[in-house]
Scaffold this motif. Structure first.
Motif, mmCIF file in Angstrom:
data_model
loop_
_atom_site.group_PDB
_atom_site.id
_atom_site.type_symbol
_atom_site.label_atom_id
_atom_site.label_comp_id
_atom_site.label_asym_id
_atom_site.label_seq_id
_atom_site.Cartn_x
_atom_site.Cartn_y
_atom_site.Cartn_z
ATOM 1 N N TYR A 40 0.864 -0.988 0.026
ATOM 2 C CA TYR A 40 0.049 0.088 -0.054
ATOM 3 C C TYR A 40 0.921 1.514 0.064
ATOM 4 O O TYR A 40 0.636 2.126 -0.983
ATOM 5 C CB TYR A 40 -0.957 0.043 1.227
ATOM 6 C CG TYR A 40 -1.583 1.354 1.482
ATOM 7 C CD1 TYR A 40 -2.715 1.508 0.501
ATOM 8 C CD2 TYR A 40 -1.307 2.287 2.435
ATOM 9 C CE1 TYR A 40 -3.458 2.900 0.593
ATOM 10 C CE2 TYR A 40 -2.058 3.464 2.602
ATOM 11 C CZ TYR A 40 -3.315 3.594 1.742
ATOM 12 O OH TYR A 40 -3.815 4.628 1.862
ATOM 13 N N PHE A 41 1.948 1.279 0.855
ATOM 14 C CA PHE A 41 2.651 2.628 0.845
ATOM 15 C C PHE A 41 3.598 2.617 -0.079
ATOM 16 O O PHE A 41 3.805 3.840 -0.543
ATOM 17 C CB PHE A 41 3.542 2.606 2.331
ATOM 18 C CG PHE A 41 2.621 2.767 3.464
ATOM 19 C CD1 PHE A 41 2.079 4.133 3.686
ATOM 20 C CD2 PHE A 41 2.411 1.763 4.359
ATOM 21 C CE1 PHE A 41 1.463 4.475 4.832
ATOM 22 C CE2 PHE A 41 1.759 2.347 5.527
ATOM 23 C CZ PHE A 41 0.820 3.612 5.591
ATOM 24 N N TYR A 43 2.657 1.751 -3.244
ATOM 25 C CA TYR A 43 1.760 2.304 -4.388
ATOM 26 C C TYR A 43 1.421 3.730 -4.117
ATOM 27 O O TYR A 43 1.528 4.606 -5.139
ATOM 28 C CB TYR A 43 0.512 1.562 -4.251
ATOM 29 C CG TYR A 43 -0.448 1.967 -5.254
ATOM 30 C CD1 TYR A 43 -0.613 1.672 -6.395
ATOM 31 C CD2 TYR A 43 -1.605 2.960 -4.692
ATOM 32 C CE1 TYR A 43 -1.354 2.334 -7.140
ATOM 33 C CE2 TYR A 43 -2.570 3.321 -5.473
ATOM 34 C CZ TYR A 43 -2.521 3.031 -6.960
ATOM 35 O OH TYR A 43 -3.369 3.512 -7.820
ATOM 36 N N GLN A 44 1.215 4.073 -2.732
ATOM 37 C CA GLN A 44 1.125 5.672 -2.437
ATOM 38 C C GLN A 44 2.239 6.544 -2.784
ATOM 39 O O GLN A 44 2.243 7.468 -3.459
ATOM 40 C CB GLN A 44 0.832 5.955 -1.115
ATOM 41 C CG GLN A 44 -0.400 5.325 -0.658
ATOM 42 C CD GLN A 44 -1.749 5.998 -1.310
ATOM 43 O OE1 GLN A 44 -1.787 7.008 -1.504
ATOM 44 N NE2 GLN A 44 -2.621 5.066 -1.701
ATOM 45 N N PHE A 45 3.436 5.772 -2.339
ATOM 46 C CA PHE A 45 4.709 6.635 -2.976
ATOM 47 C C PHE A 45 4.878 6.548 -4.347
ATOM 48 O O PHE A 45 5.487 7.742 -5.046
ATOM 49 C CB PHE A 45 5.835 5.857 -2.212
ATOM 50 C CG PHE A 45 7.158 6.424 -2.374
ATOM 51 C CD1 PHE A 45 7.524 7.595 -1.986
ATOM 52 C CD2 PHE A 45 8.059 5.772 -3.382
ATOM 53 C CE1 PHE A 45 8.777 8.204 -2.073
ATOM 54 C CE2 PHE A 45 9.331 6.514 -3.550
ATOM 55 C CZ PHE A 45 9.780 7.681 -2.889
ATOM 56 N N LYS A 47 2.678 6.628 -6.662
ATOM 57 C CA LYS A 47 1.648 7.382 -7.276
ATOM 58 C C LYS A 47 2.241 8.818 -7.354
ATOM 59 O O LYS A 47 1.643 9.728 -7.965
ATOM 60 C CB LYS A 47 0.470 7.273 -6.430
ATOM 61 C CG LYS A 47 -0.873 7.500 -7.325
ATOM 62 C CD LYS A 47 -2.136 7.068 -6.749
ATOM 63 C CE LYS A 47 -2.479 7.725 -5.562
ATOM 64 N NZ LYS A 47 -3.844 7.455 -4.940
ATOM 65 N N SER A 49 1.685 11.329 -4.924
ATOM 66 C CA SER A 49 0.770 12.270 -4.117
ATOM 67 C C SER A 49 0.972 12.477 -2.659
ATOM 68 O O SER A 49 1.251 11.392 -1.967
ATOM 69 C CB SER A 49 -0.863 12.048 -4.449
ATOM 70 O OG SER A 49 -1.008 10.745 -4.005
#
Length: 49
Positions: A40-41, A43-45, A47, A49
């Motif tokens: 999850y982190f 993917y967030q990194f 991305k 945003s």
């Protein structure tokens, strides 16, 4: 339901391991949480945003 104090024996490589079922389930649960959290982190990194 399950006997969490029952010792489970398994082999990793050439080493024999033995630990209670409750401890084994706890380790597997922690590993799964860390893998899902890392995905999850990551993917967030990625991305941005």
């Amino acid at each position: 339901m399950f006997d969490l104090k029952k010792n489970i024996r398994f082999r990793i490589g050439s080493e024999d391991w033995e630990m209670p079922l409750g401890v084994l389930l706890l380790l597997v649960g922690i590993a799964l949480v860390m893998v899902i959290g890392g995905a999850y982190f990551g993917y967030q990194f990625g991305k941005g945003s």
